[in-house]
Design a protein around this motif. Structure first.
Motif, short mmCIF file in Angstrom:
data_model
loop_
_atom_site.label_atom_id
_atom_site.label_comp_id
_atom_site.label_asym_id
_atom_site.label_seq_id
_atom_site.Cartn_x
_atom_site.Cartn_y
_atom_site.Cartn_z
N CYS A 171 10.58 10.03 -1.60
CA CYS A 171 11.00 9.33 -0.37
C CYS A 171 10.69 10.20 0.84
O CYS A 171 10.87 11.43 0.81
N PHE A 172 10.23 9.54 1.93
CA PHE A 172 9.98 10.25 3.19
C PHE A 172 11.26 10.40 4.01
O PHE A 172 11.35 11.29 4.86
N THR A 231 1.71 5.04 3.24
CA THR A 231 1.44 6.10 2.26
C THR A 231 2.49 6.07 1.16
O THR A 231 3.69 5.97 1.45
N GLU A 232 2.03 6.20 -0.06
CA GLU A 232 2.97 6.21 -1.19
C GLU A 232 3.56 7.60 -1.34
O GLU A 232 2.82 8.58 -1.50
N PRO A 233 4.90 7.73 -1.33
CA PRO A 233 5.51 9.06 -1.47
C PRO A 233 5.40 9.57 -2.90
O PRO A 233 5.31 8.80 -3.85
N VAL A 234 5.39 10.87 -3.05
CA VAL A 234 5.35 11.49 -4.38
C VAL A 234 6.68 12.20 -4.62
O VAL A 234 7.43 12.49 -3.69
N ALA A 261 13.13 2.71 6.03
CA ALA A 261 11.67 2.79 5.98
C ALA A 261 11.07 2.94 7.37
O ALA A 261 11.48 2.27 8.32
N GLY A 262 10.07 3.82 7.48
CA GLY A 262 9.34 4.00 8.72
C GLY A 262 7.88 3.61 8.55
O GLY A 262 7.48 3.06 7.51
N THR A 263 7.08 3.87 9.57
CA THR A 263 5.67 3.50 9.54
C THR A 263 4.93 4.14 8.38
O THR A 263 4.15 3.49 7.68
N GLU A 264 5.19 5.43 8.14
CA GLU A 264 4.49 6.12 7.07
C GLU A 264 4.85 5.57 5.70
O GLU A 264 4.05 5.63 4.76
N PRO A 317 0.79 -1.23 0.00
CA PRO A 317 0.00 0.00 0.00
C PRO A 317 0.82 1.28 0.00
O PRO A 317 0.38 2.30 -0.49
N GLY A 318 2.02 1.26 0.56
CA GLY A 318 2.84 2.46 0.65
C GLY A 318 3.93 2.51 -0.39
O GLY A 318 3.69 2.24 -1.58
N CYS A 319 5.13 2.83 0.04
CA CYS A 319 6.28 2.88 -0.85
C CYS A 319 6.61 1.48 -1.34
O CYS A 319 6.70 0.53 -0.55
N ARG A 320 6.81 1.34 -2.64
CA ARG A 320 7.06 0.02 -3.21
C ARG A 320 8.43 -0.53 -2.84
O ARG A 320 8.69 -1.73 -3.00
N PHE A 321 9.30 0.34 -2.36
CA PHE A 321 10.65 -0.10 -1.96
C PHE A 321 10.76 -0.34 -0.46
O PHE A 321 11.80 -0.77 0.02
N ALA A 322 9.69 -0.09 0.27
CA ALA A 322 9.76 -0.10 1.74
C ALA A 322 10.28 -1.40 2.32
O ALA A 322 11.09 -1.40 3.25
N ASP A 323 9.85 -2.56 1.79
CA ASP A 323 10.26 -3.85 2.36
C ASP A 323 11.74 -4.14 2.15
O ASP A 323 12.28 -5.05 2.79
N ARG A 324 12.40 -3.40 1.27
CA ARG A 324 13.82 -3.62 1.02
C ARG A 324 14.68 -2.48 1.57
O ARG A 324 15.89 -2.48 1.39
#
Length: 328
Positions: free
Chosen positions: A320-321, A306-309, A299-302, A288-295
């Protein structure tokens, strides 16, 4: 048109493919522009949408199962999305050309080099077959093929990989396009031939005053040849910047990981080459959020919610957040 102006403007491009499991969005909201006489690099891992983006510019997405589902592609002010096939054919090869992946298989094995190059020249330049043959020989000489009068009558299997790549470049440039899309032009070539091919494209770019989109996963090629670069991941642009800035101050963790994994001579001995852990997510089941978050180690909770723009200025943007801070 002024060389500094944008000859290609892509806005919110979406390309989808229907599969038995569902619809895959291979390119998702991509926007960029290419200015006259510049070289723009598009980089990323295999499967990130680089080639699909290039093919969509020429209306070459196979339909079915693929389709341009949204967005705009404007070339020299003319909208290409929705054009009839006959109109697209008049643009392909003449105004926009493409060097396809895999020169070993991109050429038709049952036709000679002369036949394949002549077809392009006869269609777009209105030459006779004899005139087209002469023009093909001249172009083969220009791209550095020895004995072009002999090679023009040979079949692809009679040529080396480097020569086939040069034939592909010659075919793409034979009509003097304003924009060249080079899709992995150095794949499967030895390093010496790679350098020759890249130098050739650069020399011909200056001669023909054309813009180049270089699609590659090789950051070394981008550093050597490009003015600006886009970094793609899972169908989206995650960072874009001038090449010097991208290499010296990458902001997105994915870009940082790509650069860190380049083999290089170091004073300290690493036990293993740095890599980006994990796998690219399934495009059918994106997080649901950033597509790179799991790698991503940052990466934080947001990031997972939420997908960054893309944010930044006109010169450089990143999605990126928790970006890497610019070096002092």
């Amino acid at each position: 048109m002024n060389d500094d102006g944008a000859i290609l403007e892509v806005r919110d491009l979406v390309v989808e493919f229907s599969t038995p499991q569902g619809v895959v969005r291979a390119v998702d909201g991509v926007s960029f522009e290419v200015r006259g006489n510049e070289t723009l690099g598009i980089v990323g891992e295999s499967g990130c949408g680089k080639t699909v983006t290039g093919l969509s510019l020429l209306g070459l997405i196979p339909s079915p199962p693929g389709r341009i589902a949204g967005g705009s592609i404007r070339f020299e002010g003319r909208e290409l999305v929705g054009l009839e096939e006959d109109e697209l054919r008049s643009i392909r090869g003449a105004d926009i050309s493409m060097i396809f992946q895999e020169p070993m298989t991109a050429l038709n094995p049952v036709f000679t080099v002369a036949s394949q190059m002549s077809d392009v020249l006869m269609r777009h330049k209105g030459l006779t077959r004899a005139q087209a043959r002469s023009a093909a020989i001249e172009m083969l000489a220009k791209v550095g093929i020895p004995a072009p009068q002999k090679r023009v009558d040979e079949y692809p299997h009679q040529l080396s990989g480097g020569m086939r790549q040069r034939v592909m470049i010659g075919m793409a440039l034979s009509c003097g396009p304003r924009l060249l899309i080079a899709d992995e032009p150095t794949t499967a070539l030895d390093v010496t031939t790679q350098a020759q091919v890249l130098e050739l494209i650069n020399d011909l770019q200056q001669e023909f005053h054309m813009a180049v989109i270089l699609v590659t996963h090789d950051l070394g090629v981008v550093a050597e040849t490009c003015r600006r670069a886009l970094v793609m991941y899972c169908g989206k642009i995650v960072e874009q910047a001038p090449v010097e800035q991208l290499f010296s101050n990458p902001r997105h963790p994915y870009t940082h990981g790509l650069l860190a994994s380049i083999p290089r001579i170091r004073p300290d001995k690493l036990r293993r080459l740095p890599t980006i852990e994990g796998r690219v997510p399934d495009l059918l089941h994106l997080p649901p959020g950033c597509r790179f978050a799991d790698r991503c180690e940052r990466a934080g909770t947001e990031c997972r919610a939420t997908e960054p723009v893309l944010t930044g200025d006109d010169a450089a943007t990143y999605a990126c957040f928790h970006p890497w801070e610019p070096a002092a």
